[in-house]
Design an enzyme around this catalytic site. Structure first.
Site, PDB file in Angstrom:
ATOM      1  N   ASP A   1      79.870 -26.018  78.995  1.00  0.00           N
ATOM      2  CA  ASP A   1      81.665 -25.662  78.873  1.00  0.00           C
ATOM      3  C   ASP A   1      81.822 -27.322  79.113  1.00  0.00           C
ATOM      4  O   ASP A   1      81.523 -28.348  79.372  1.00  0.00           O
ATOM      5  CB  ASP A   1      81.648 -25.738  80.277  1.00  0.00           C
ATOM      6  CG  ASP A   1      82.916 -25.429  81.041  1.00  0.00           C
ATOM      7  OD1 ASP A   1      83.806 -25.579  80.124  1.00  0.00           O
ATOM      8  OD2 ASP A   1      83.328 -24.520  81.645  1.00  0.00           O
TER       9      ASP A   1
ATOM     10  N   ARG B   1      85.142 -28.434  79.053  1.00  0.00           N
ATOM     11  CA  ARG B   1      86.543 -27.909  79.472  1.00  0.00           C
ATOM     12  C   ARG B   1      87.229 -29.365  79.970  1.00  0.00           C
ATOM     13  O   ARG B   1      85.878 -30.050  80.588  1.00  0.00           O
ATOM     14  CB  ARG B   1      86.884 -26.962  79.239  1.00  0.00           C
ATOM     15  CG  ARG B   1      86.737 -25.558  79.202  1.00  0.00           C
ATOM     16  CD  ARG B   1      87.053 -24.602  79.059  1.00  0.00           C
ATOM     17  NE  ARG B   1      86.935 -24.248  79.889  1.00  0.00           N
ATOM     18  CZ  ARG B   1      86.479 -22.715  80.705  1.00  0.00           C
ATOM     19  NH1 ARG B   1      87.464 -22.279  81.142  1.00  0.00           N
ATOM     20  NH2 ARG B   1      85.480 -22.361  81.737  1.00  0.00           N
TER      21      ARG B   1
END
Ligand SMILES: [Zn+2]
Length: 223
Positions: A145, A147
């Site tokens: 991840d 983000r």
């Protein structure tokens, strides 16, 4: 290759001194099948991304119903059943309309949890061969991840929002937003009925990424 001169020219058609963060550049009415939103466009000077927040109704400063939606072309536009993104986006837009006010921040640059569209498609190809969504990213040498929610917090601050009721099942989103200075007063579950194509993906999210998905208990193991 061009040299960075410290001046941004182009997007707004005017010259501006180098600045950082999200700048509000446009506000346009956006009638949708769910209701009439205001589409507020931002330019993220740090990453160069064009971002948009969909605002519905009169929003206050506290306890604003908010969805931070990570862009997913395959799910949002094509109706992919590989993930539940499209259904979540629709549910979030319906929820803010039902509530009478709220914000859906649609986060560009978040494809495939931040790895980009082509890498996401490569990860999906690996998942078709049996890897799960976490293993597939790792097999490609990419983060699980990647983000970043800085711009989301900046957009919310620009809209005068101090605290949110966050529509998300992802504890990492809540933590990230808090870290960037927006209080999360409540986390509102956004549970989508699983289907045959996405049940493995959803179970991986729950088991390997700590997503809160209690409704999966009702689905028989191995189905
Ligand atoms: Zn998706």
């Amino acid at each position: 290759m061009t040299e960075n001169t410290g001046v941004n020219i182009g997007v707004l058609g005017k010259k501006s001194p180098r600045r950082s963060g999200a700048e509000r550049v446009v506000n346009a009415p956006l009638p949708t099948v769910y209701g009439n939103f205001q589409a507020i466009g931002y330019l993220d000077h740090d990453r160069g991304d064009e971002q948009v927040a969909l605002v519905y109704g009169e929003i206050g400063a506290e306890n604003v119903l908010v969805r931070l939606h990570s862009e997913c072309l395959t799910g949002d536009a094509f109706g992919s059943r590989h993930c539940e993104c499209g259904d979540q986006l629709e549910a979030a837009m319906r929820a803010v309309v039902a509530q009478g006010s709220g914000i859906v921040v649609y986060l560009r640059g978040h494809e495939g949890r931040g790895i980009g569209l082509l890498a996401k498609l490569r990860a999906m190809a690996l998942q078709a061969e049996g890897l799960d969504t976490v293993e597939a990213n790792l097999a490609l040498g990419l983060p699980v991840d990647a983000r970043d929610y800085r711009v989301a917090a900046e957009i919310l601050r620009d809209l005068g929002v101090r605290s949110v009721r966050l529509m998300s099942n992802n504890p990492a989103k809540r933590e990230a937003l808090t870290r960037h200075g927006i209080e999360v007063a409540e986390q509102v579950p956004l549970l989508i009925e699983p289907c045959e194509s996405n049940i493995t993906y959803l179970r991986t999210k729950r088991e390997r990424m700590d997503h809160h998905l209690p409704h999966l208990d009702a689905v028989a193991q191995g189905s």
